[in-house]
Design an enzyme around this catalytic site. Structure first.
Site, short mmCIF file in Angstrom:
data_model
loop_
_atom_site.label_atom_id
_atom_site.label_comp_id
_atom_site.label_asym_id
_atom_site.label_seq_id
_atom_site.Cartn_x
_atom_site.Cartn_y
_atom_site.Cartn_z
N CYS A 105 0.84 -1.26 -0.01
CA CYS A 105 -0.14 -0.11 0.11
C CYS A 105 0.96 1.15 0.07
CB CYS A 105 -0.77 -0.07 1.11
SG CYS A 105 -1.97 1.36 1.31
N GLY A 165 -2.50 10.29 1.13
CA GLY A 165 -3.03 11.19 0.18
C GLY A 165 -4.13 10.65 -0.72
N CYS A 343 -6.02 0.96 7.39
CA CYS A 343 -6.59 2.15 6.58
C CYS A 343 -6.98 3.19 7.39
CB CYS A 343 -7.88 1.72 5.95
SG CYS A 343 -7.59 0.62 4.56
#
Ligand code: SF4
Length: 364
Positions: A105, A165, A343
């Site tokens: 990720c 981002g 996340c």
């Protein structure tokens, strides 16, 4: 930084760069392969290049610009890397090993300008866009950390642009990095193995719909109506659900058989997780004739965010309602929560738990 950053250069750009050094084109191919295929991050390791050339390269170019500040290892095998850019800004990457593949990720920006209220990264604000080279470096570093420089990786690698981002606010650099990484003579991670997530930058969703060789698209919804989404994801005030879902519908129509659109729905206890929300979400997606599956992501708590994760029973009940109305829904298992790698948890923080010390490691 004045030096040319070779990690972010395409083969054609490297050829131009070789010309400035009065070197023949095959040197560009050698350099590309050394950086992108063998994943060498210093000229000293490129012993197939003449020493004199390596010295000149060292004066005029760089490969590695990110410095590793900390590395955290989760009890589930997930690794989080906190880097500093050459101008001392944070950049974070997460490596998630799975049985059949690894997932990396990556971050597209240092910080994030969007103000999603359930996300820790939002609290940093936007520090700056990352360059294509800084994005590629994250992937090279993570692969090297897991397997060693130049070592063939045992499993395929999937990439997700879901770190810090909003990738679509740094579209050119992200797409360039994806193109560089797709090169068969380099990392060879094809766009079909890449998923980019957006909070809903509608013009870029429409632009992506026109691009061949593109990554999969994930759209973060987090709410089933505009009122709630305005609150949770203020970008909704600019591009409300009506515009977002119309763009998604058009994108879905452009999909080729091996391409995917997915929705992400973070589950926040008593905020967006009731049966009524589930019905509303299903009706909304059905109204726009969207067939994309929905990933339900239990919220990853992190101080000082004011939310709690929905209970597993609540998530399951939400999922069942979606399914009963013809919307395919899956529950995503959070990874790396204990090291703030899950996340919405990336915010350049040191892991809070004393039993997860940053591993001592030399800078990248
Ligand atoms: S969820 Fe994504 S888009 Fe929203 S603030 Fe966090 S990093 Fe930015």
């Amino acid at each position: 930084m004045q030096s040319a950053h070779l990690t972010g250069m395409s083969q054609a750009e490297l050829t131009d760069f070789a010309v400035t050094l009065t070197e023949p084109p095959f040197r560009a191919r050698q350099l590309f392969s050394a950086i992108q295929h063998r994943r060498l991050l210093s000229f000293a390791e490129m012993t197939d290049l003449p020493q004199e050339l390596r010295a000149r390269l060292g004066e005029q170019a760089v490969i590695s610009t990110l410095t590793l500040e900390s590395r955290y290892l989760s009890s589930d095998g997930t690794r989080r890397y906190l880097f500093r850019t050459h101008d001392q800004l944070p950049a974070e990457t997460v490596f998630i090993p799975e049985e059949r593949r690894d997932t990396i990720c990556f971050s597209s920006q240092s910080g994030c300008p969007l103000q999603c209220t359930f996300c820790l990264t939002a609290q940093l604000g936007l520090l700056r866009n990352l360059t294509a080279g800084e994005i590629v470096e994250q992937i090279i570093f993570a692969r090297n950390d897991a397997y060693g420089a130049g070592v063939e990786t045992p499993r395929g690698t999937n990439l997700v642009g879901m770190g810090a981002g909003e990738p679509f606010l740094n579209f050119e650099a992200v797409m360039k990095a994806i193109r560089i990484m797709a090169e068969p003579s380099g990392l060879y991670i094809v766009p079909n193995r890449v998923t980019v997530s957006t909070a809903g930058v509608v013009p870029r969703i429409r632009e992506l719909a026109t691009i061949t060789d593109r990554p999969h698209l994930a759209v973060s919804l987090a709410a089933s109506n505009d009122e709630l989404r305005n609150e949770l994801m203020p970008i909704n005030k600019k591009w409300p659900l009506r515009e977002l879902l119309s763009a998604c519908r058009d994108f879905e129509k452009s999909l080729k058989p091996n391409e995917r659109l997915t929705f992400e729905y973070v589950m926040l206890k008593s905020v967006n997780d009731t049966d009524e929300h589930a019905r509303q979400l299903a009706n909304l997606l059905n109204r726009y004739e969207l067939h994309a599956k929905v990933n339900l992501i239990p919220h990853n708590p992190a101080e000082p965010l004011p939310y709690h994760p929905s209970s597993p029973d609540r998530v399951e009940s939400f999922r069942r309602i979606l399914e009963s109305k013809g919307v395919h829904a899956f529950v995503r298992k959070p990874r790396g929560r204990d090291i703030l790698a899950a996340c919405g948890q990336l915010a350049a923080r040191r892991a809070p738990r004393a039993d997860i010390e940053p591993l001592a490691i030399a800078s990248g």
